[in-house]
Design a protein around this motif. Sequence first.
Motif, PDB file in Angstrom:
ATOM      1  N   ASN A  23       9.179  75.572  24.380  1.00 52.57           N
ATOM      2  CA  ASN A  23      10.553  75.079  24.437  1.00 52.57           C
ATOM      3  C   ASN A  23      10.703  74.004  25.490  1.00 52.57           C
ATOM      4  O   ASN A  23      10.400  74.212  26.660  1.00 52.57           O
ATOM      5  N   PHE A  53      13.498  70.606  26.553  1.00 51.93           N
ATOM      6  CA  PHE A  53      14.797  70.022  26.258  1.00 51.93           C
ATOM      7  C   PHE A  53      14.667  68.611  25.717  1.00 51.93           C
ATOM      8  O   PHE A  53      15.283  68.260  24.725  1.00 51.93           O
ATOM      9  N   SER A  54      13.865  67.806  26.384  1.00 51.99           N
ATOM     10  CA  SER A  54      13.687  66.424  25.931  1.00 51.99           C
ATOM     11  C   SER A  54      12.338  65.897  26.384  1.00 51.99           C
ATOM     12  O   SER A  54      11.766  66.375  27.356  1.00 51.99           O
ATOM     13  N   TYR A 113      13.036  70.079  31.154  1.00 51.03           N
ATOM     14  CA  TYR A 113      13.750  71.277  30.762  1.00 51.03           C
ATOM     15  C   TYR A 113      15.255  70.982  30.796  1.00 51.03           C
ATOM     16  O   TYR A 113      15.696  69.988  31.372  1.00 51.03           O
ATOM     17  N   ARG A 114      16.038  71.866  30.219  1.00 50.02           N
ATOM     18  CA  ARG A 114      17.491  71.700  30.216  1.00 50.02           C
ATOM     19  C   ARG A 114      18.034  71.686  31.655  1.00 50.02           C
ATOM     20  O   ARG A 114      19.067  71.066  31.924  1.00 50.02           O
ATOM     21  N   THR A 115      17.354  72.334  32.567  1.00 52.15           N
ATOM     22  CA  THR A 115      17.782  72.360  33.969  1.00 52.15           C
ATOM     23  C   THR A 115      17.596  71.013  34.663  1.00 52.15           C
ATOM     24  O   THR A 115      18.070  70.816  35.777  1.00 52.15           O
TER      25      THR A 115
END
Length: 120
Positions: free
Chosen positions: A27, A29-30, A101-103
């Motif tokens: 996984n 995020f981008s 990551y999304r963070t």
Amino acid sequence: QVQLVESGGGLVQPGGSLRLSCTTLGNIFSINTMYWYRQAPGKERDLVASITPSGGQDYADSVKGRFTISRDNLKNMVYLQMNSLKPEDTAVYYCKAVAYYRTGERLELWGQGTLVTVSS
């Protein structure tokens, strides 16, 4: 855990073609810029090509006109189409990606490499 996995290497005759693929597992995020590097025996790892998320490409002089980098942003994959291969293209080819990551945590990911041998 996020990782990159290359495939598509092998033995090819001079003048032949190969297509390398690199897929992202896990996984993320981008993904920002994606790269292909190569390392010949006894030499340093060199940048071969790069591609931005919008498709902007850059190539080493030694492969311009023969190699084409592309990516599929939906699948988080990058490809390297290699034509008119020469013996000096023999190397282990690695993909690399700058990802987030999304963070907002930044990752620099490397694949394990795939061997390309150009020989008659």
